[in-house]
Design a protein around this motif. Sequence first.
Motif, PDB file in Angstrom:
ATOM      1  N   LYS A  30       8.433  11.274  41.408  1.00 44.34           N
ATOM      2  CA  LYS A  30       8.135  11.320  39.977  1.00 44.34           C
ATOM      3  C   LYS A  30       7.453  12.644  39.655  1.00 44.34           C
ATOM      4  O   LYS A  30       6.953  13.337  40.559  1.00 44.34           O
ATOM      5  CB  LYS A  30       7.258  10.131  39.560  1.00 44.34           C
ATOM      6  N   PHE A  31       7.451  12.998  38.389  1.00 42.85           N
ATOM      7  CA  PHE A  31       6.982  14.320  37.982  1.00 42.85           C
ATOM      8  C   PHE A  31       5.519  14.557  38.358  1.00 42.85           C
ATOM      9  O   PHE A  31       5.125  15.659  38.713  1.00 42.85           O
ATOM     10  CB  PHE A  31       7.176  14.502  36.475  1.00 42.85           C
ATOM     11  N   TYR A  39      11.719  11.250  35.597  1.00 46.49           N
ATOM     12  CA  TYR A  39      11.800  12.504  36.346  1.00 46.49           C
ATOM     13  C   TYR A  39      13.254  12.928  36.551  1.00 46.49           C
ATOM     14  O   TYR A  39      13.605  14.106  36.389  1.00 46.49           O
ATOM     15  CB  TYR A  39      11.078  12.357  37.684  1.00 46.49           C
ATOM     16  N   GLU A  89      12.194  23.390  39.864  1.00 41.63           N
ATOM     17  CA  GLU A  89      12.767  22.204  39.244  1.00 41.63           C
ATOM     18  C   GLU A  89      14.191  22.475  38.750  1.00 41.63           C
ATOM     19  O   GLU A  89      15.070  21.616  38.842  1.00 41.63           O
ATOM     20  CB  GLU A  89      11.891  21.723  38.086  1.00 41.63           C
ATOM     21  N   ARG A 110       4.322  21.035  39.386  1.00 38.69           N
ATOM     22  CA  ARG A 110       5.727  21.429  39.438  1.00 38.69           C
ATOM     23  C   ARG A 110       5.890  22.863  38.932  1.00 38.69           C
ATOM     24  O   ARG A 110       5.184  23.302  38.029  1.00 38.69           O
ATOM     25  CB  ARG A 110       6.571  20.483  38.569  1.00 38.69           C
TER      26      ARG A 110
END
Length: 391
Positions: free
Chosen positions: A130-131, A164, A141, A136
């Motif tokens: 998950k984000f 995500y 990404e 990030r």
Amino acid sequence: MDETPGQHSKLPQVAILFAQFAAYHVDRVEAVARRLKGRAEVLAVEYATTSAVYAWEPAEGIEHARHVTLFPGQSYHDLGKMERYRAAKKALAGADMVCVGVPYSRPDIIALSWRLAAAGKRMVLMTESKFDDFPRRLAREQAKAKLLSPYKAAIVGGLRQRDYLQFLGFGDKPIVPGYDTVGLDRIRAQGGGETVRWEDRDFLFVGRFVAKKNLNVLLAAYARYRELAGAAARRLVLAGDGELADDLKAQAGEGVEFTGFLKAEAVSQQLARALALCLVSTEEQWGLVVNEAAAFGVPSIVSQAVGSRDALVRNGVNGYVVEPQSIESIARAMLALSQSEQAWQRYSDATAERAHLGDTERFADAVEALFDPTSEGASRALKFWQEISEG
């Protein structure tokens, strides 16, 4: 290569690929094989028997799926990328649908996913990322989004995992829930069925003693809880082992017990006797031990980072969601669950009511939904989204 005896089926073949099988992987593939019996052959593929990360016992109990170990008796992390790629490509040559439970960013998995997709296989991503797992970077990404191109569908744990994937540009491809599940019947059977008095229940942590589990903060919060609870304070049992064991034992004060590493049966027995599970990690993609605790109606105190809270924990209803660095909020949650048997029982009952969301039948629903979108499993997968969205 090692596989269970049996004739190869002419039915469509659904393959499920993991690095190494633990008991809960066996739960999942068996649930799918039972669900698709007569409609598809389920091929359960693991790369190796052991790994450098997890001290799981070798897989047992696969009866309904065809089990293949590509490198029996070896460790996953001792294998070269090319030999993993070649062995998996050969083993999956007859599959129609391939569900991949190995991180999609590993070089051999990137090559494998593109190669199998080019060969006409329907590739299904299985992920619990998950984000909010860690910071990030945009460029990274964007690169990840390209790696997802071979996958036509995904099975995820819950809402944040779905979000995500959508952030990564998964588009309108099907995303179904149910990946992070365990066999609740197996967990309950291992628990022994003993009746435990409320007065004899303690707080429990189960897992590796590594930094992301945030155990130094948990110990500090437990010390604060003891100040608040006084003579009525419960024990805190830490079940597990790892690189931080010595530091944690030096920090631990009165009321803390260390069990060392426990096998699956012993973990279930500890959970069956617990007052509440404590998992206040700073990073936790899911936390399957929350599913296991729910099997016994044991409430959980979890941090915001724990992925399983989306499906299994409702703050102030069947457990508590706390800030991972807030010693006071963790301590207050422990106090709230330890003061009144009547209040604890309400939390326990509410936990038991949500436990089915963590059972491997939800994983079977997910695979069935992708195999046959008109099936009852597809309807139940949609209902899963509704249940965890509504709370």
